[in-house]
Motif scaffolding. Sequence first.
Motif, mmCIF file in Angstrom:
data_model
loop_
_atom_site.group_PDB
_atom_site.id
_atom_site.type_symbol
_atom_site.label_atom_id
_atom_site.label_comp_id
_atom_site.label_asym_id
_atom_site.label_seq_id
_atom_site.Cartn_x
_atom_site.Cartn_y
_atom_site.Cartn_z
ATOM 1 N N LEU A 94 0.842 -1.198 0.000
ATOM 2 C CA LEU A 94 0.000 0.000 0.000
ATOM 3 C C LEU A 94 0.876 1.246 0.000
ATOM 4 N N ALA A 95 0.673 2.110 -0.991
ATOM 5 C CA ALA A 95 1.325 3.419 -1.034
ATOM 6 C C ALA A 95 0.240 4.481 -0.927
ATOM 7 N N THR A 96 0.353 5.355 0.055
ATOM 8 C CA THR A 96 -0.662 6.395 0.248
ATOM 9 C C THR A 96 -0.109 7.769 -0.106
ATOM 10 N N ALA A 97 -1.041 8.692 -0.344
ATOM 11 C CA ALA A 97 -0.684 10.073 -0.657
ATOM 12 C C ALA A 97 -1.635 11.007 0.083
ATOM 13 N N THR A 98 -1.115 12.122 0.538
ATOM 14 C CA THR A 98 -1.930 13.155 1.162
ATOM 15 C C THR A 98 -1.120 14.437 1.264
ATOM 16 N N THR A 99 -1.815 15.549 1.400
ATOM 17 C CA THR A 99 -1.135 16.813 1.678
ATOM 18 C C THR A 99 -0.837 16.930 3.167
ATOM 19 N N GLN A 100 -1.839 16.632 3.992
ATOM 20 C CA GLN A 100 -1.682 16.703 5.443
ATOM 21 C C GLN A 100 -2.437 15.538 6.071
ATOM 22 N N GLY A 101 -1.687 14.618 6.694
ATOM 23 C CA GLY A 101 -2.309 13.473 7.331
ATOM 24 C C GLY A 101 -2.926 13.841 8.672
ATOM 25 N N PRO A 120 -0.493 -8.111 8.025
ATOM 26 C CA PRO A 120 0.784 -7.451 7.728
ATOM 27 C C PRO A 120 0.986 -7.236 6.231
ATOM 28 N N MET A 121 1.577 -6.110 5.887
ATOM 29 C CA MET A 121 1.890 -5.801 4.489
ATOM 30 C C MET A 121 2.986 -4.751 4.455
ATOM 31 N N GLU A 122 3.526 -4.515 3.282
ATOM 32 C CA GLU A 122 4.491 -3.431 3.086
ATOM 33 C C GLU A 122 3.718 -2.142 2.817
ATOM 34 N N ILE A 123 4.174 -1.032 3.390
ATOM 35 C CA ILE A 123 3.501 0.249 3.199
ATOM 36 C C ILE A 123 4.512 1.348 2.909
ATOM 37 N N ALA A 124 4.018 2.437 2.321
ATOM 38 C CA ALA A 124 4.860 3.608 2.072
ATOM 39 C C ALA A 124 3.977 4.841 2.057
ATOM 40 N N SER A 125 4.425 5.905 2.704
ATOM 41 C CA SER A 125 3.686 7.164 2.756
ATOM 42 C C SER A 125 4.343 8.185 1.831
ATOM 43 N N HIS A 126 3.527 8.807 0.973
ATOM 44 C CA HIS A 126 3.998 9.860 0.073
ATOM 45 C C HIS A 126 3.278 11.142 0.445
ATOM 46 N N GLN A 127 4.042 12.183 0.747
ATOM 47 C CA GLN A 127 3.442 13.442 1.192
ATOM 48 C C GLN A 127 3.957 14.580 0.327
ATOM 49 N N SER A 128 3.046 15.261 -0.327
ATOM 50 C CA SER A 128 3.355 16.486 -1.045
ATOM 51 C C SER A 128 2.047 17.233 -1.174
ATOM 52 N N VAL A 129 1.640 17.565 -2.400
ATOM 53 C CA VAL A 129 0.295 18.113 -2.590
ATOM 54 C C VAL A 129 -0.354 17.204 -3.624
ATOM 55 N N CYS A 130 -0.939 17.739 -4.665
ATOM 56 C CA CYS A 130 -1.736 16.932 -5.595
ATOM 57 C C CYS A 130 -0.930 15.821 -6.285
ATOM 58 N N ALA A 131 0.288 16.125 -6.714
ATOM 59 C CA ALA A 131 1.067 15.157 -7.480
ATOM 60 C C ALA A 131 1.551 13.979 -6.652
ATOM 61 N N SER A 132 1.406 14.045 -5.328
ATOM 62 C CA SER A 132 1.786 12.885 -4.517
ATOM 63 C C SER A 132 0.952 11.660 -4.878
ATOM 64 N N LEU A 134 0.471 10.592 -7.883
ATOM 65 C CA LEU A 134 1.223 9.870 -8.910
ATOM 66 C C LEU A 134 2.571 9.377 -8.410
ATOM 67 N N THR A 135 3.170 10.040 -7.415
ATOM 68 C CA THR A 135 4.391 9.469 -6.836
ATOM 69 C C THR A 135 4.064 8.161 -6.126
ATOM 70 N N VAL A 214 -1.090 0.174 -17.336
ATOM 71 C CA VAL A 214 -0.272 1.365 -17.095
ATOM 72 C C VAL A 214 0.984 1.255 -17.956
ATOM 73 N N GLU A 215 1.082 2.104 -18.969
ATOM 74 C CA GLU A 215 2.211 2.038 -19.891
ATOM 75 C C GLU A 215 3.446 2.726 -19.326
ATOM 76 N N TRP A 216 3.264 3.916 -18.775
ATOM 77 C CA TRP A 216 4.394 4.632 -18.181
ATOM 78 C C TRP A 216 3.892 5.708 -17.242
ATOM 79 N N ILE A 217 4.791 6.118 -16.324
ATOM 80 C CA ILE A 217 4.507 7.194 -15.373
ATOM 81 C C ILE A 217 5.744 8.081 -15.318
ATOM 82 N N ASP A 218 5.580 9.367 -15.576
ATOM 83 C CA ASP A 218 6.689 10.320 -15.519
ATOM 84 C C ASP A 218 6.376 11.399 -14.480
#
Length: 380
Positions: A94-101, A120-132, A134-135, A214-218
């Motif tokens: 699971l990879a999550t995204a948010t501006t403010q958790g 149990p699983m692997e997780i990752a938090s991505h924090q920025s604004v809208c583009a998080s 896609l990260t 999903v062909e590609w992500i830039d």
Amino acid sequence: MSGKRLRDVYITGAGAFLPGPPVGVGAMEDHIGRIGGRSSAVGRRALRWNGVQTRHYALGIDGRPLHSNASMTAHALRAALDNAGLAADDLDFLATATTQGDYLVPGHAAAVHAELGSGPMEIASHQSVCASALTALKHAWLTVRAGEAEVAATAAGEFSSRWFRPEFYEGTALVDARGRARVEADFLRFTLSDGAGAVVLEPKPKAGGLSLKVEWIDLTSLAGRFDPCMWAGSTFADRSDMRSAWSHAGPVAAHASGSIALVQDFELLKIVIRAWIGVWLEKVDTGRIVPDRVDHLLCHYSARSLREEIVGLLESTAAMIPEEKWFSNLATVGNIGAASIWVMLDAFLRSGRARRGERVLLIVPESGRAMVGFAMCEVV
């Protein structure tokens, strides 16, 4: 991983969660509260500018939370898993995204995993604004592509309205002697909405219904060229100096200086828009994006007027994709930050517009510190 062949990856499920009933234009300020008990000087102008007719809030009109960011994100994730024909315990990554958790620490992914209640699983938090959004998607996509997971998901949530209550502004440097909030702060109170969205990724399309290969992500960050354009955690004047961040002053002093609230530099935004378009044009010039081969464009933008400006900049170029190919639900759900693209994609897939063999381009520009992301998908 040496010698392993990279796998194709498919979005097999999408889901969204919008809290509470839709709130119309005339009720939005009463819902989030009036600073100093007065009507906003810029609220009506902001709503005309962004073209939003209804949006959702995770706060009741009494200011009490109906949800947390994590619970909304978990709701959207469950919906996406159900759409893919899977259960929470099928999830490997699971990879999550948010501006403010919800927390300062730990990350959003841990809070969402706890709300999901799965094993149990692997997780990752991505924090920025809208583009998080896609990260986080790229992290999940690469994990499945490399054979590290069989079922991955990316989920994004925003609970912006809790930061827009009057007490975040009253008694701070953001409000003048007449009780008027600084435009750069007040405008955003009428720009952002609450909600969550999610997608599920697998190394094979689902047996029934449509999937997206999903062909590609830039992803392109332009932070080296610009000061923060939308931020929380520093004063307006000192935002590019990390030593002036709120944590150095302490929370009480930071609140008094207006450093806790979310603000935006609208003059800088006009310049950043052109930088986003520059990246888009480069991708067309190099053949990464061939406009004639794009059947549907899902471009996140915070306001109808920004779309008009983007279209105006593109119309005289070879990068323009005809507007009849654009899909948006901004008018009915508003700008949900990092969750916007997944709420939009869920609505698009439910609209019946997608046909096998068509190509769908996702674009997410971010004003935080000038980032823009692209993802190309094929309907299968």
